[in-house]
Design a protein around this motif. Structure first.
Motif, PDB file in Angstrom:
ATOM      1  N   ASP A  90      -6.516 -12.511 -46.098  1.00 39.39           N
ATOM      2  CA  ASP A  90      -6.415 -12.522 -44.590  1.00 39.39           C
ATOM      3  C   ASP A  90      -7.019 -13.377 -43.857  1.00 39.39           C
ATOM      4  N   HIS A  92      -7.395 -14.551 -41.036  1.00 39.86           N
ATOM      5  CA  HIS A  92      -7.858 -14.180 -39.631  1.00 39.86           C
ATOM      6  C   HIS A  92      -9.384 -13.472 -39.918  1.00 39.86           C
ATOM      7  N   SER A 236      -1.345 -18.649 -36.725  1.00 39.27           N
ATOM      8  CA  SER A 236      -1.804 -17.494 -35.709  1.00 39.27           C
ATOM      9  C   SER A 236      -0.926 -17.572 -34.579  1.00 39.27           C
ATOM     10  N   ALA A 261      -1.128 -16.140 -40.833  1.00 41.07           N
ATOM     11  CA  ALA A 261      -2.140 -15.405 -40.333  1.00 41.07           C
ATOM     12  C   ALA A 261      -1.583 -14.671 -39.219  1.00 41.07           C
ATOM     13  N   ALA A 262      -1.536 -13.310 -39.184  1.00 43.78           N
ATOM     14  CA  ALA A 262      -0.680 -12.638 -38.112  1.00 43.78           C
ATOM     15  C   ALA A 262      -1.390 -11.578 -37.514  1.00 43.78           C
ATOM     16  N   ASN A 263      -2.608 -11.029 -37.931  1.00 37.66           N
ATOM     17  CA  ASN A 263      -3.259 -10.110 -37.395  1.00 37.66           C
ATOM     18  C   ASN A 263      -4.236 -10.362 -36.495  1.00 37.66           C
ATOM     19  N   PRO A 279      -9.643  -8.705 -37.653  1.00 38.68           N
ATOM     20  CA  PRO A 279      -8.311  -8.177 -37.149  1.00 38.68           C
ATOM     21  C   PRO A 279      -8.247  -6.856 -36.875  1.00 38.68           C
ATOM     22  N   THR A 282      -2.238  -5.367 -35.856  1.00 33.85           N
ATOM     23  CA  THR A 282      -1.216  -6.128 -36.684  1.00 33.85           C
ATOM     24  C   THR A 282       0.247  -6.044 -35.903  1.00 33.85           C
ATOM     25  N   ASN A 291       5.845  -8.742 -40.351  1.00 34.63           N
ATOM     26  CA  ASN A 291       5.326  -9.964 -39.713  1.00 34.63           C
ATOM     27  C   ASN A 291       5.224 -11.182 -41.009  1.00 34.63           C
ATOM     28  N   GLU A 293       2.197 -12.072 -41.887  1.00 36.53           N
ATOM     29  CA  GLU A 293       0.904 -12.046 -42.649  1.00 36.53           C
ATOM     30  C   GLU A 293       0.897 -12.447 -44.283  1.00 36.53           C
TER      31      GLU A 293
END
Length: 461
Positions: A90, A92, A236, A261-263, A279, A282, A291, A293
């Motif tokens: 992750d 983020h 992001s 990085a989606a969260n 995060p 989500t 997504n 991520e």
């Protein structure tokens, strides 16, 4: 909800590690830090099962001496970030020196110096907008470095410049993300309003937040060819814009796969020296049901960072040519409809037919304006083309312009000229007066010329 990139901007650009990251630490500090991170992850991380695995890995790393060689805050933060991301990657998740240690906060002079540096560095970044221009072939180009909040007015101004372009390139190759609302505002320029483009799930309160496009303070570009340049540094919020456009089949992405990085999440204080971004939510795309991520947004046209700009411009030029030809055909169709209406008026002239013709003419030009085919000048051009052969039709064309562009002094001037030519002097004077009133209100540079025209018409008996 804070964005990761905005916080990183404050940290990397303004409060760099060399300012706050050189404090020496001991093993007790490391143990207490990891213990607090454990608590924060268990309480806030959007994936509780992953939080358990991350916590277990951190404690194992501490026990095995993975952090022994880190003696300073900044290097310890980097090491923690690396280990936290091992479990599920992750991007983020991250640890860094705190915004301002307590000792620094107590010094008002330092506070001002930090504020001043923050202010000047942010100004230099131009609210995240790096470049806007129109390329050969009538291609709009917008380069955005990051999406800051409260920049909608800037977006409106830039999109106004690109309003009549035949293709648009949004360069996000080096965009680190930013405010989700700003991302959605730019999305709304290229998509119909009231369209669900994402659903954010937040662990806290087990709640969902729908991201829906809306109206903008400018001209939407719903069907204009759109190209997005992406790369590994596209992160992001920049990925969200790219993914939204891709899933809606609204844009062609060119370049390399994005960061992944989606969260979304928030910043939490670990102690007086360290902070962590966790995060807390989500995203779930309504089309893909997932997504980007850990995967990134994969462009349709893959090319290197170095070649991405040139490749995108080439694609945009071809698309712009096709788009222009398409618009030309649509314009010709409306023009043919206008010609039919005018010919019918010539063949069967009556007051009833004139009223119907006036309404039809206005509807045709309104449709053309809504489609981006006609503007104020085009309507006046069509009117002037009919002055000689059909002055009644010309009068109604000029009149339609006063309906469609009611705030323009010049449309009332043109309509007044036509009315005078058709012997309707009193109505012409009313429209000259309207033209002058609008010009005075807008402080138009041609105001004196309008007044002279009015006096001439008034004295022309």
């Amino acid at each position: 909800m804070k964005s990761l990139f905005i916080h990183l901007l404050l940290f990397v650009i303004v409060f760099k590690a060399e300012v706050f990251g050189q404090k020496k630490i001991n093993e007790k500090f490391k143990k207490e830090t990891i213990s607090k991170i454990d608590l924060l992850l268990h309480e806030h991380y959007v994936f509780p099962d992953k939080a358990e695995l991350i916590v277990s890995h951190l404690n194992k790393s501490l026990k095995e001496g993975e952090f022994k060689k880190q003696e300073l805050i900044d290097s310890f933060a980097v090491a923690l970030t690396k280990e936290i991301r091992v479990v599920n990657g992750d991007k983020h998740l991250g640890v860094w020196p705190a915004f301002a240690p307590v000792k620094q906060q107590e010094n008002s002079t330092t506070d001002y110096e930090m504020y001043f540096k923050n202010y000047t560095d942010t100004r230099k970044q131009a609210s995240g907008f790096k470049e806007v221009k129109i390329l050969d072939g009538n291609i709009g180009y917008l380069n955005i470095s990051f999406f800051l909040s409260e920049t909608n007015i800037t977006i409106d101004a830039y999109m106004h410049l690109l309003a009549n372009t035949d293709a648009v390139i949004v360069d996000l190759q080096n965009n680190g993300g930013g405010n989700p609302k700003t991302v959605n505002y730019l999305c709304s320029y290229f998509l119909e309003s009231n369209l669900l483009i994402n659903t954010l799930y937040f662990r806290q309160g087990n709640r969902k937040e729908e991201v829906i496009t809306h109206e903008v303070n400018g001209k939407k570009k719903i069907d204009v060819p759109l190209f997005i340049i992406t790369g590994p540094k596209t992160f992001s919020g920049a990925e969200e814009f790219s993914y939204n456009m891709q899933s809606q089949k609204r844009a062609t992405l060119v370049g390399e796969t994005t960061g992944g990085a989606a969260n979304p999440g928030d910043v939490f204080k670990i102690n007086s020296d360290l902070e962590i971004f966790i995060p807390t939510g989500t995203g779930i795309n309504p089309v893909t049901k997932t997504n980007w991520e850990g995967i990134g947004v994969i462009p349709e046209v893959k090319t290197s960072n170095e070649n991405a700009y040139t490749a995108t411009v080439d694609l945009a030029r071809k698309a712009a040519e096709i788009y222009r030809n398409k618009k030309a055909l649509e314009s010709k169709k409306l023009y043919d409809e206008l010609e039919i209406i005018i010919k019918q008026e010539v063949q069967s002239h009556s007051e009833k037919n004139d009223e119907k013709m006036e309404q039809q003419i206005t509807e045709i030009f309104k449709k053309g304006i809504d489609l981006g085919l006609f503007g104020e000048g085009d309507v006046n051009f069509f009117g002037s083309q009919n002055i000689k052969n059909n002055p009644i039709a010309a009068e109604y064309i000029f009149k339609s312009n006063t309906v469609l562009y009611s705030k323009s002094p010049m449309v009332y001037l043109a309509y007044g000229d036509m009315l005078e030519l058709n012997g309707k002097r009193n109505l012409a004077l009313i429209n000259f007066e309207k033209s002058i009133a609008l010009a005075e209100e807008q402080k138009a540079p041609y105001l004196e010329g309008l007044k002279m025209r009015y006096e001439k018409a008034k004295n022309n008996k």
